[in-house]
Enzyme design. Structure first.
Site, PDB file in Angstrom:
ATOM      1  N   ARG A 267      -2.396  14.395 -40.387  1.00 43.11           N
ATOM      2  CA  ARG A 267      -1.146  14.359 -40.865  1.00 43.11           C
ATOM      3  C   ARG A 267      -0.642  13.069 -40.750  1.00 43.11           C
ATOM      4  O   ARG A 267      -0.849  12.286 -39.916  1.00 43.11           O
ATOM      5  CB  ARG A 267      -0.147  15.321 -39.970  1.00 43.11           C
ATOM      6  CG  ARG A 267      -0.245  16.870 -40.542  1.00 43.11           C
ATOM      7  CD  ARG A 267       0.339  17.648 -39.535  1.00 43.11           C
ATOM      8  NE  ARG A 267       1.762  17.549 -39.463  1.00 43.11           N
ATOM      9  CZ  ARG A 267       2.449  18.068 -38.659  1.00 43.11           C
ATOM     10  NH1 ARG A 267       2.057  18.922 -37.545  1.00 43.11           N
ATOM     11  NH2 ARG A 267       3.975  17.979 -38.569  1.00 43.11           N
TER      12      ARG A 267
ATOM     13  N   SER B  33       2.472  11.846 -39.592  1.00 40.19           N
ATOM     14  CA  SER B  33       3.364  11.722 -38.477  1.00 40.19           C
ATOM     15  C   SER B  33       2.783  10.846 -37.349  1.00 40.19           C
ATOM     16  O   SER B  33       1.513  10.786 -37.220  1.00 40.19           O
ATOM     17  CB  SER B  33       3.916  12.919 -37.944  1.00 40.19           C
ATOM     18  OG  SER B  33       2.825  13.445 -36.999  1.00 40.19           O
TER      19      SER B  33
ATOM     20  N   LYS C  64      -2.324  24.662 -31.459  1.00 46.54           N
ATOM     21  CA  LYS C  64      -1.287  25.602 -31.905  1.00 46.54           C
ATOM     22  C   LYS C  64      -0.847  25.761 -33.256  1.00 46.54           C
ATOM     23  O   LYS C  64      -0.460  26.666 -33.793  1.00 46.54           O
ATOM     24  CB  LYS C  64      -0.025  25.395 -31.143  1.00 46.54           C
ATOM     25  CG  LYS C  64       0.854  24.154 -31.477  1.00 46.54           C
ATOM     26  CD  LYS C  64       2.067  24.267 -30.458  1.00 46.54           C
ATOM     27  CE  LYS C  64       3.204  23.261 -31.051  1.00 46.54           C
ATOM     28  NZ  LYS C  64       4.281  23.033 -30.200  1.00 46.54           N
ATOM     29  N   ASP C  65      -1.343  24.500 -34.245  1.00 44.39           N
ATOM     30  CA  ASP C  65      -0.899  24.796 -35.697  1.00 44.39           C
ATOM     31  C   ASP C  65      -2.007  25.573 -36.269  1.00 44.39           C
ATOM     32  O   ASP C  65      -1.772  25.841 -37.493  1.00 44.39           O
ATOM     33  CB  ASP C  65      -0.823  23.270 -36.354  1.00 44.39           C
ATOM     34  CG  ASP C  65       0.363  22.562 -35.819  1.00 44.39           C
ATOM     35  OD1 ASP C  65       1.344  23.124 -35.361  1.00 44.39           O
ATOM     36  OD2 ASP C  65       0.453  21.471 -36.006  1.00 44.39           O
TER      37      ASP C  65
ATOM     38  N   SER D 166      11.246  26.899 -32.605  1.00 42.11           N
ATOM     39  CA  SER D 166      10.403  28.126 -32.327  1.00 42.11           C
ATOM     40  C   SER D 166      11.273  29.415 -31.789  1.00 42.11           C
ATOM     41  O   SER D 166      12.014  29.295 -30.915  1.00 42.11           O
ATOM     42  CB  SER D 166       9.696  27.394 -31.077  1.00 42.11           C
ATOM     43  OG  SER D 166       9.206  28.758 -30.125  1.00 42.11           O
ATOM     44  N   LEU D 167      10.848  30.547 -32.430  1.00 44.84           N
ATOM     45  CA  LEU D 167      11.445  31.712 -31.989  1.00 44.84           C
ATOM     46  C   LEU D 167      11.004  32.093 -30.463  1.00 44.84           C
ATOM     47  O   LEU D 167      11.771  32.679 -29.814  1.00 44.84           O
ATOM     48  CB  LEU D 167      10.817  32.941 -32.824  1.00 44.84           C
ATOM     49  CG  LEU D 167      11.436  32.747 -34.459  1.00 44.84           C
ATOM     50  CD1 LEU D 167      10.630  33.955 -35.162  1.00 44.84           C
ATOM     51  CD2 LEU D 167      12.922  32.895 -34.378  1.00 44.84           C
ATOM     52  N   ARG D 168       9.716  31.683 -30.320  1.00 44.45           N
ATOM     53  CA  ARG D 168       9.031  32.023 -28.814  1.00 44.45           C
ATOM     54  C   ARG D 168      10.223  31.162 -27.823  1.00 44.45           C
ATOM     55  O   ARG D 168      10.417  32.083 -26.916  1.00 44.45           O
ATOM     56  CB  ARG D 168       8.023  31.402 -28.810  1.00 44.45           C
ATOM     57  CG  ARG D 168       7.219  31.380 -27.408  1.00 44.45           C
ATOM     58  CD  ARG D 168       5.894  30.618 -27.534  1.00 44.45           C
ATOM     59  NE  ARG D 168       5.999  29.256 -27.849  1.00 44.45           N
ATOM     60  CZ  ARG D 168       6.625  28.372 -26.868  1.00 44.45           C
ATOM     61  NH1 ARG D 168       6.930  28.328 -25.871  1.00 44.45           N
ATOM     62  NH2 ARG D 168       6.664  27.027 -27.605  1.00 44.45           N
ATOM     63  N   ARG D 169      10.575  30.135 -27.905  1.00 40.81           N
ATOM     64  CA  ARG D 169      11.419  29.596 -26.817  1.00 40.81           C
ATOM     65  C   ARG D 169      12.646  30.025 -26.897  1.00 40.81           C
ATOM     66  O   ARG D 169      13.011  30.302 -25.920  1.00 40.81           O
ATOM     67  CB  ARG D 169      11.377  27.815 -27.225  1.00 40.81           C
ATOM     68  CG  ARG D 169      10.250  27.153 -27.104  1.00 40.81           C
ATOM     69  CD  ARG D 169      10.177  25.782 -27.727  1.00 40.81           C
ATOM     70  NE  ARG D 169       9.015  24.982 -27.370  1.00 40.81           N
ATOM     71  CZ  ARG D 169       8.506  24.138 -28.437  1.00 40.81           C
ATOM     72  NH1 ARG D 169       9.332  23.738 -29.457  1.00 40.81           N
ATOM     73  NH2 ARG D 169       7.395  23.252 -27.943  1.00 40.81           N
TER      74      ARG D 169
ATOM     75  N   ARG E 255      14.679  20.804 -37.192  1.00 44.00           N
ATOM     76  CA  ARG E 255      13.040  20.708 -37.630  1.00 44.00           C
ATOM     77  C   ARG E 255      12.984  19.160 -37.985  1.00 44.00           C
ATOM     78  O   ARG E 255      13.938  18.389 -37.623  1.00 44.00           O
ATOM     79  CB  ARG E 255      13.184  21.214 -39.207  1.00 44.00           C
ATOM     80  CG  ARG E 255      13.005  23.051 -39.134  1.00 44.00           C
ATOM     81  CD  ARG E 255      11.615  23.339 -38.598  1.00 44.00           C
ATOM     82  NE  ARG E 255      10.695  22.602 -39.108  1.00 44.00           N
ATOM     83  CZ  ARG E 255      10.000  22.310 -40.427  1.00 44.00           C
ATOM     84  NH1 ARG E 255      10.662  23.431 -41.226  1.00 44.00           N
ATOM     85  NH2 ARG E 255       9.083  21.748 -40.873  1.00 44.00           N
TER      86      ARG E 255
ATOM     87  N   ASN F 277       9.781  16.066 -37.333  1.00 43.28           N
ATOM     88  CA  ASN F 277       8.803  15.267 -36.581  1.00 43.28           C
ATOM     89  C   ASN F 277       9.411  14.979 -35.228  1.00 43.28           C
ATOM     90  O   ASN F 277      10.790  14.771 -35.429  1.00 43.28           O
ATOM     91  CB  ASN F 277       7.952  14.386 -36.904  1.00 43.28           C
ATOM     92  CG  ASN F 277       8.738  13.161 -37.312  1.00 43.28           C
ATOM     93  OD1 ASN F 277       9.656  12.678 -36.733  1.00 43.28           O
ATOM     94  ND2 ASN F 277       8.242  12.287 -38.597  1.00 43.28           N
TER      95      ASN F 277
ATOM     96  N   THR G 220      12.281  12.385 -35.642  1.00 39.30           N
ATOM     97  CA  THR G 220      13.413  12.877 -36.408  1.00 39.30           C
ATOM     98  C   THR G 220      14.318  13.674 -35.433  1.00 39.30           C
ATOM     99  O   THR G 220      15.578  13.551 -35.356  1.00 39.30           O
ATOM    100  CB  THR G 220      12.845  13.669 -37.568  1.00 39.30           C
ATOM    101  OG1 THR G 220      12.257  12.978 -38.289  1.00 39.30           O
ATOM    102  CG2 THR G 220      14.383  14.448 -38.503  1.00 39.30           C
ATOM    103  N   ARG G 221      13.739  14.543 -34.601  1.00 36.30           N
ATOM    104  CA  ARG G 221      14.414  15.499 -33.723  1.00 36.30           C
ATOM    105  C   ARG G 221      15.461  14.751 -32.484  1.00 36.30           C
ATOM    106  O   ARG G 221      16.278  15.074 -32.207  1.00 36.30           O
ATOM    107  CB  ARG G 221      13.534  16.750 -33.079  1.00 36.30           C
ATOM    108  CG  ARG G 221      13.212  17.778 -34.227  1.00 36.30           C
ATOM    109  CD  ARG G 221      12.508  18.895 -33.652  1.00 36.30           C
ATOM    110  NE  ARG G 221      11.129  18.578 -33.862  1.00 36.30           N
ATOM    111  CZ  ARG G 221      10.020  19.474 -33.522  1.00 36.30           C
ATOM    112  NH1 ARG G 221      10.229  20.548 -32.759  1.00 36.30           N
ATOM    113  NH2 ARG G 221       8.974  19.245 -33.611  1.00 36.30           N
TER     114      ARG G 221
ATOM    115  N   CYS H 147       3.960  32.654 -36.161  1.00 34.54           N
ATOM    116  CA  CYS H 147       5.251  31.975 -35.978  1.00 34.54           C
ATOM    117  C   CYS H 147       6.483  32.876 -36.264  1.00 34.54           C
ATOM    118  O   CYS H 147       7.573  32.288 -36.059  1.00 34.54           O
ATOM    119  CB  CYS H 147       5.269  30.528 -36.619  1.00 34.54           C
ATOM    120  SG  CYS H 147       5.133  30.698 -38.385  1.00 34.54           S
TER     121      CYS H 147
END
Length: 361
Positions: free
Chosen positions: A26, A28, A98-99, A147-150, A167, A169, A172-173, A261
């Site tokens: 990718r 990024s 994890k992706d 992340s829903l998990r977090r 959202r 990279n 950006t965050r 996810c």
């Protein structure tokens, strides 16, 4: 042929003209750093080869206004790279493990699972809250996570906080956190911050009792064409046995749960005194319902050897023919056993409801 015999042949066969190995990634900054680290290792191992890095944008990089869990695409960060692999435009692709989904498209395999960095999540605070923890943030503070998990785990643990999707990279965050007044803190993977050299931004590390991590988090996976034996031999030396076995157990657990996810599933693994421990859990979207358990299996972390089976059957999308088969199978069975235990206790209902609610909103 043994271990990396074919790989040595690759390095010699094209002299004096060097063979070029094309590596997909990718675009990024983090993806490039991760890919550069893998390529640097390969260059040191195979000085007779030349490596060319080919960077491209993926669906996940382009769709930034929607939560990952809403897009409903299992290969958000991998599809375009896999198309390039399929068309022989690249020979291997470096991913965050994890992706990568637990079931890969036909014709692909993970040929290397590199040594894992910290799998834990980290909290990065807005400058005005430096020195705080999630527990000491003011009431109704907004915490950003993709992340829903977090979110599910942390809502349960810190009910005074609000969690909102963020959202983009890493760059950006972090910019959104620092420049907007919207977020008091954001949650990111510790490994990504470390690889970027931004350890100084880590305000709090979340340990498993607060927030278990994503399957494969902190590890890099090298995806290749499943029948490209030369490249499989080339990258196979990158396998880290302990990381490999932990990630096989984690991916097996997730696959058997049929998670992804779009539902909150998390894990924690450790190898100690010849035992592989796997803790896995599922949560409702708001964290109110949870089910988790721990199981273990006897496993002896193997040293790499060159006498693996020739038929190369994949386990959860991974081919590791230079690692003994028995511990790999034990790790896979541990994941299946733990998932079965949770499903028998009612985890399927929690996951089904979470999936339906996520799709409805």
């Amino acid at each position: 042929m043994s271990g990396n015999g074919n790989a040595a042949a690759i390095a010699e066969e094209d002299t004096p003209k060097m063979r070029v190995i094309r590596v997909g990634t990718r675009k990024s900054q983090l993806a490039r750093i991760q890919t550069d680290s893998v390529v640097a290792t390969l260059k040191a191992l195979y000085p007779g080869l030349q490596f060319e890095i080919i960077a491209m944008s993926t669906t996940g990089d382009k769709i930034l206004d929607t939560a990952l869990s809403k897009i409903g695409e299992k290969s958000l960060f991998t599809k375009e790279l896999e198309h390039a692999l399929e068309r022989n435009e690249v020979d291997l692709v470096v991913h965050s493990l994890k992706d990568l989904p637990t079931v890969l498209p036909p014709g692909f395999t993970i040929g290397a699972v590199c040594k894992r960095e910290s799998p834990y999540d980290a909290v990065v605070f807005h400058p005005k809250f430096v020195g705080k923890t999630l527990e000491t943030l003011p009431e109704k503070s907004v915490v950003g996570t993709s992340s829903l998990r977090r979110a599910a785990q942390l809502q349960r643990k810190f009910p005074h906080l609000e969690f909102k999707s963020i959202r983009g990279n890493l760059n950006t965050r972090l910019r959104k956190l620092d420049e907007l007044q919207e977020f008091s803190a954001i949650i990111l993977a510790t490994a990504g911050l470390q690889r970027m050299g931004w350890q100084n931004r880590v305000g709090q590390i979340l340990h498993p009792e607060e927030c278990m991590y994503a399957v494969g988090q902190g590890a890099l996976g090298v995806e290749v064409r499943a029948k490209d034996q030369d490249i499989l031999d080339l990258v196979g030396v990158l396998h880290d046995p302990e990381t490999l076995l932990r990630c096989i157990a984690e991916r097996s657990f997730l696959r058997h749960l049929e998670g992804g996810c779009s539902v909150p599933v998390a894990v924690h693994t450790a190898i100690k005194d010849g035992q592989l421990y796997l803790t896995g859990g599922v949560w409702s979207l708001n964290g109110a319902e949870t089910m988790q358990d721990t199981m273990q299996t006897t496993i002896h972390v193997p040293v790499q050897h060159e006498d693996g089976p020739e038929d190369d059957p994949q386990l959860v999308g991974i081919t590791a023919r230079n690692i003994p088969r028995q511990p790999q199978l034990a790790a896979e069975n541990l994941g299946i056993s733990l998932a079965t235990l949770l499903l028998n206790k009612g985890a399927k209902n929690i996951l089904d409801v979470a999936r339906q609610l996520n799709e409805a909103h």
